[in-house]
Design a protein around this motif. Structure first.
Motif, PDB file in Angstrom:
ATOM      1  N   UNK A 148       9.169 -11.060  12.622  1.00 36.52           N
ATOM      2  CA  UNK A 148       9.454 -11.747  14.013  1.00 36.52           C
ATOM      3  C   UNK A 148       9.520 -10.350  15.172  1.00 36.52           C
ATOM      4  N   UNK A 149      10.249  -9.511  14.863  1.00 34.56           N
ATOM      5  CA  UNK A 149      10.674  -8.651  16.059  1.00 34.56           C
ATOM      6  C   UNK A 149       9.532  -7.929  16.257  1.00 34.56           C
ATOM      7  N   UNK A 150       8.562  -7.751  15.331  1.00 37.11           N
ATOM      8  CA  UNK A 150       7.206  -7.066  15.690  1.00 37.11           C
ATOM      9  C   UNK A 150       6.372  -7.783  16.404  1.00 37.11           C
ATOM     10  N   UNK A 151       6.295  -9.188  16.075  1.00 41.71           N
ATOM     11  CA  UNK A 151       5.582 -10.134  16.928  1.00 41.71           C
ATOM     12  C   UNK A 151       5.921 -10.099  18.248  1.00 41.71           C
ATOM     13  N   UNK A 152       7.279 -10.560  18.378  1.00 35.46           N
ATOM     14  CA  UNK A 152       7.859 -10.400  19.718  1.00 35.46           C
ATOM     15  C   UNK A 152       7.777  -9.193  20.454  1.00 35.46           C
ATOM     16  N   UNK A 153       7.581  -8.093  20.009  1.00 34.80           N
ATOM     17  CA  UNK A 153       7.415  -6.725  20.789  1.00 34.80           C
ATOM     18  C   UNK A 153       5.987  -6.927  21.269  1.00 34.80           C
ATOM     19  N   UNK A 154       4.801  -7.020  20.209  1.00 34.82           N
ATOM     20  CA  UNK A 154       3.658  -7.202  20.718  1.00 34.82           C
ATOM     21  C   UNK A 154       3.401  -8.044  21.737  1.00 34.82           C
TER      22      UNK A 154
ATOM     23  N   UNK B  89       8.256   0.460  15.504  1.00 40.22           N
ATOM     24  CA  UNK B  89       8.759  -0.036  14.220  1.00 40.22           C
ATOM     25  C   UNK B  89      10.152  -0.821  14.178  1.00 40.22           C
ATOM     26  N   UNK B  90      10.384  -1.626  13.510  1.00 43.08           N
ATOM     27  CA  UNK B  90      11.578  -2.238  13.289  1.00 43.08           C
ATOM     28  C   UNK B  90      12.219  -2.256  11.848  1.00 43.08           C
TER      29      UNK B  90
ATOM     30  N   UNK C 143      10.946  -3.339   6.775  1.00 39.03           N
ATOM     31  CA  UNK C 143      10.233  -2.411   7.953  1.00 39.03           C
ATOM     32  C   UNK C 143       9.087  -3.153   8.324  1.00 39.03           C
ATOM     33  N   UNK C 144       8.853  -3.212   9.529  1.00 37.90           N
ATOM     34  CA  UNK C 144       7.510  -3.687   9.877  1.00 37.90           C
ATOM     35  C   UNK C 144       7.038  -2.615  11.461  1.00 37.90           C
TER      36      UNK C 144
ATOM     37  N   UNK D 261       4.403 -15.725   4.616  1.00 37.19           N
ATOM     38  CA  UNK D 261       5.180 -15.448   6.004  1.00 37.19           C
ATOM     39  C   UNK D 261       4.328 -15.633   6.967  1.00 37.19           C
ATOM     40  N   UNK D 262       3.083 -14.789   6.858  1.00 41.27           N
ATOM     41  CA  UNK D 262       2.073 -15.044   8.018  1.00 41.27           C
ATOM     42  C   UNK D 262       1.957 -16.317   8.481  1.00 41.27           C
TER      43      UNK D 262
END
Length: 150
Positions: A94-100, A49-50, A61-62, A122-123
């Motif tokens: 973006x942080x969530x995408x990068x993490x995945x 979670x970010x 948050x995401x 956004x998507x």
């Protein structure tokens, strides 16, 4: 504004923001409650979670969750309405995408609803493409998008 990974001190705000965001447009469903009531279980299984933070206030948050080998979902994406337009939503997304991707995602999926036009914008700005809906976890889901990772 800065982005940070999950911290226990922001847990209640994660739950509150997501519940209020969902209830503004829809109703909480069992899958929502499963995720919100068992955050630590998801984190222990590799989810992250970010938070977008400004002056110790959660702006957005995401969450990134692995669905199966190579497939991740971006979910529980919510922004405090008082702070919309500050870029926090895009930053945590973006942080969530990068993490995945760092965790080996080959495909990232999003389940949403067509009435959430700012979120869909956004998507699309991150390269997600709409595909037919393939789940029934959420009654409100009438939009699904995927990002194929190269």
């Amino acid at each position: 504004m800065y982005v940070t990974r999950y911290q226990e001190k922001f847990k209640d705000e994660f739950i509150k923001l997501n519940k209020s965001w969902i209830e503004k447009f829809f109703a909480l469903e069992s899958h929502d409650l499963e995720q919100l009531d068992h955050i630590e279980d998801y984190l222990n299984q590799g989810a992250m979670i970010y938070f977008g933070i400004e002056e110790e206030q959660v702006l957005s948050t995401c969450m990134a969750v692995q669905l199966e080998e190579g497939v991740w979902e971006i979910c529980k994406f919510a922004t405090n309405e008082k702070f919309q337009g500050k870029g926090a939503g895009k930053a945590v997304f973006k942080a969530s995408i990068d993490y995945a991707i760092e965790q080996g995602a080959q495909k990232i999926v999003i389940y949403s609803n067509h009435i959430l036009k700012p979120a869909i914008h956004i998507y699309q700005s991150f390269g997600f493409n709409e595909v037919p809906v393939t789940i029934d976890d959420y009654q409100r889901c009438n939009y699904q998008a995927e990002l194929m990772v190269e």
